[in-house]
Design an enzyme around this catalytic site. Structure first.
Site, PDB file in Angstrom:
ATOM      1  CE1 TYR A 184      -9.542   3.378   6.487  1.00  0.00           C
ATOM      2  CE2 TYR A 184      -8.642   4.611   8.336  1.00  0.00           C
ATOM      3  CZ  TYR A 184      -8.518   4.124   7.051  1.00  0.00           C
ATOM      4  OH  TYR A 184      -7.373   4.374   6.338  1.00  0.00           O
ATOM      5  CE  LYS A 185      -8.056   0.384   4.847  1.00  0.00           C
ATOM      6  NZ  LYS A 185      -6.606   0.348   4.687  1.00  0.00           N
ATOM      7  CG  PHE A 220      -1.946   1.048   1.233  1.00  0.00           C
ATOM      8  CD1 PHE A 220      -3.160   0.825   0.603  1.00  0.00           C
ATOM      9  CD2 PHE A 220      -1.730   2.271   1.845  1.00  0.00           C
ATOM     10  CE1 PHE A 220      -4.141   1.811   0.583  1.00  0.00           C
ATOM     11  CE2 PHE A 220      -2.709   3.263   1.822  1.00  0.00           C
ATOM     12  CZ  PHE A 220      -3.912   3.028   1.197  1.00  0.00           C
ATOM     13  NE  ARG A 272      -9.660  -2.937  -2.571  1.00  0.00           N
ATOM     14  CZ  ARG A 272      -9.188  -2.249  -1.537  1.00  0.00           C
ATOM     15  NH1 ARG A 272      -8.038  -2.583  -0.984  1.00  0.00           N
ATOM     16  NH2 ARG A 272      -9.843  -1.216  -1.056  1.00  0.00           N
ATOM     17  CG  ASP A 329      -0.075  -1.827   7.201  1.00  0.00           C
ATOM     18  OD1 ASP A 329      -1.224  -2.143   7.583  1.00  0.00           O
ATOM     19  OD2 ASP A 329       0.181  -0.762   6.613  1.00  0.00           O
TER      20      ASP A 329
HETATM   21  C1  PLP Z   1      -5.889   1.586   4.493  1.00  0.00           C
HETATM   22  C2  PLP Z   1      -4.415   1.412   4.646  1.00  0.00           C
HETATM   23  C3  PLP Z   1      -3.635   2.421   5.207  1.00  0.00           C
HETATM   24  C4  PLP Z   1      -4.300   3.722   5.565  1.00  0.00           C
HETATM   25  O1  PLP Z   1      -3.500   4.638   6.168  1.00  0.00           O
HETATM   26  P1  PLP Z   1      -4.164   5.959   6.781  1.00  0.00           P
HETATM   27  O2  PLP Z   1      -3.058   6.654   7.402  1.00  0.00           O
HETATM   28  O3  PLP Z   1      -5.241   5.501   7.720  1.00  0.00           O
HETATM   29  O4  PLP Z   1      -4.807   6.716   5.671  1.00  0.00           O
HETATM   30  C5  PLP Z   1      -2.286   2.177   5.399  1.00  0.00           C
HETATM   31  N1  PLP Z   1      -1.718   1.003   5.039  1.00  0.00           N
HETATM   32  C6  PLP Z   1      -2.456   0.017   4.464  1.00  0.00           C
HETATM   33  C7  PLP Z   1      -1.827  -1.273   4.108  1.00  0.00           C
HETATM   34  C8  PLP Z   1      -3.820   0.205   4.251  1.00  0.00           C
HETATM   35  O5  PLP Z   1      -4.543  -0.747   3.682  1.00  0.00           O
END
Ligand code: PLP
Length: 415
Positions: free
Chosen positions: A225-226, A128, A374, A200
């Site tokens: 939030y996911k 990501f 997705r 992560d």
């Molecule tokens: C959703 C996600 C993020 C989001 O980071 P924010 O700082 O909350 O915007 C980071 N890393 C991964 C792998 C994600 O899927």
């Protein structure tokens, strides 16, 4: 399992599902098939109730007193321990605060400082992007630091491990393909060369059982939030193994991370344990929505969750390939359930437009550039009949080529 299946067969599977009653606790419209809980989890009645109490009674009526009387000040720690339970962390090692991006920054800095003399951060080319952007930011503040990437500097991440590596930053489940890494094995490989690991968990917390303590992980971060359903922009979490606490230094040394914030001392003195990862005042209303969501999670059997997640995703892959394979959809996720998170990705020449056509018909997934559709399967509120209906809609969109209509090509800021 190759017998033809009809709607009644899927209804029977839903009736036998031990998690089926959770859906009633979410504010999802009848008929909506929400396959995007891996991007923004659904709202629960419990989250609304917490928000209302926090806003009307605690803020509205009790005002400043609520920092003490309603436990506001302790929320990062109390909620952290509740998330810790879901990711295999014993108490006192997890706090809720800030964003995942900020927590990656703190964790990487802390890890690099624990490995003096080592100058390399290892990560994944297919990560990501925010993880990579933040790693670049960390490297820019630590002269001489270099980044090695899987897929660029070597095909396999473990091939990048050597005595120069301070820290490995790696995703447990890849956001795009849904591929799941072996946390214990990779952590062990990194430790063998003396490196630390930051995992992560954005796509695994609340999606499958995680065992941070058992895998001997050093640091972990993730968002709420996911799959955890904490609400848009709800604060993230950070984990650090207890064995590192005493020596952890991170550069965002704000007053909430101080040992005595209300002594208003002139110099920073890090607080006990995970407190040192806090920086400034946290968004209490967002924390309270997350608290409501976690009330629900406290009751969830994670083994049953994983079993259903694999069943849903296996079924989706099978039905899409059987019914839509002829229209050029190609699986981008691992076929084997044990190597997948709780999502399935397919490539198609018209991925963006097909997804917009799905959304218009009440099947909500998302698109990731350049060509990925997705679909997230959150076992708390997605059922087997939903999978069947979603594939029916997808098949019709592809068979009729309706996705080629120009109106589906219009792009929003968020895809
Ligand atoms: C959703 C996600 C993020 C989001 O980071 P924010 O700082 O909350 O915007 C980071 N890393 C991964 C792998 C994600 O899927």
């Amino acid at each position: 399992m190759t017998a033809p299946l009809d709607a009644a067969a899927f209804d029977a599977m839903d009736a036998a599902d031990p998690l089926r009653d959770y859906r009633k606790q979410f504010a999802l419209a009848d008929g909506l098939i929400y396959l995007d809980g891996n991007s923004l989890g659904a709202a629960s009645a419990a989250a609304f109730a917490e928000l209302e109490t926090a806003a009307k009674e605690e803020w509205g009526r009790d005002l400043i007193k609520s920092w003490n009387t309603a436990g506001w000040f302790q929320l990062p720690l109390t909620l952290g321990d509740r998330i810790g339970r879901l990711v295999g962390a014993s108490a006192g090692q997890t706090v809720v605060c800030d964003t995942t991006s900020l927590n990656i920054y703190k964790a990487l800095h802390a890890a690099v400082a624990l490995r003096p003399g080592r100058k390399v951060i290892v990560s994944e080319g297919g990560s990501f992007p925010t993880d990579l952007y933040v790693a670049e930011g960390v490297a820019s503040t630590l002269p001489g630091t270099r980044i090695r990437l899987e897929g660029i500097d070597a095909p396999n991440i473990a091939d990048l491990f050597d005595d120069d590596v301070a820290v490995v930053l790696v995703n447990h489940v890849n956001y795009k393909s849904g591929e799941l890494r072996d946390m214990a094995a990779l952590t062990k490989r990194a430790h063998e060369v003396g490196a630390l690991v930051v995992w992560d968990l954005c796509h695994s917390a609340g999606a499958l059982p995680v065992d941070l303590d058992g895998a001997n992980v050093d640091f972990a971060v993730g968002c709420t939030y996911k799959y955890l359903n904490g609400g848009p922009g709800s604060p993230a979490f950070i984990y650090a193994a207890r064995r590192h606490h005493e020596n952890i230094v991170q550069p965002l040394s704000g007053w909430w991370g101080h040992a005595r914030p209300f002594a208003f001392e002139q110099s920073f003195a890090a607080g006990e344990g995970m407190v040192r990862f806090l920086c400034g005042t946290q968004p209490v209303l967002s924390l309270r929505a997350l608290k409501g969501a976690l009330d629900l999670w406290d009751t969830v059997d994670m083994a049953a969750l994983r079993e259903k997640s694999i069943a849903l995703t296996d079924l989706f892959i099978r039905l899409v390939e059987e019914r839509c394979g002829q229209y050029g959809v190609v699986l981008e996720s691992p076929r084997e359930g044990a190597r997948r998170g709780s999502q399935v990705s397919f490539a198609h020449e018209g991925s963006y437009q097909v997804m917009q056509a799905l959304i218009e018909r009440g099947v909500i997934g998302d698109f990731r550039a350049p060509a990925t559709m997705r679909f997230g399967f959150t076992p708390l509120y997605v059922g087997y009949r939903d999978v069947f209906e979603a594939v029916n809609v997808l098949e019709e969109i592809l068979r009729t080529s309706v996705w080629r209509d120009v109106r589906y090509a219009v792009r929003g800021a968020v895809t």
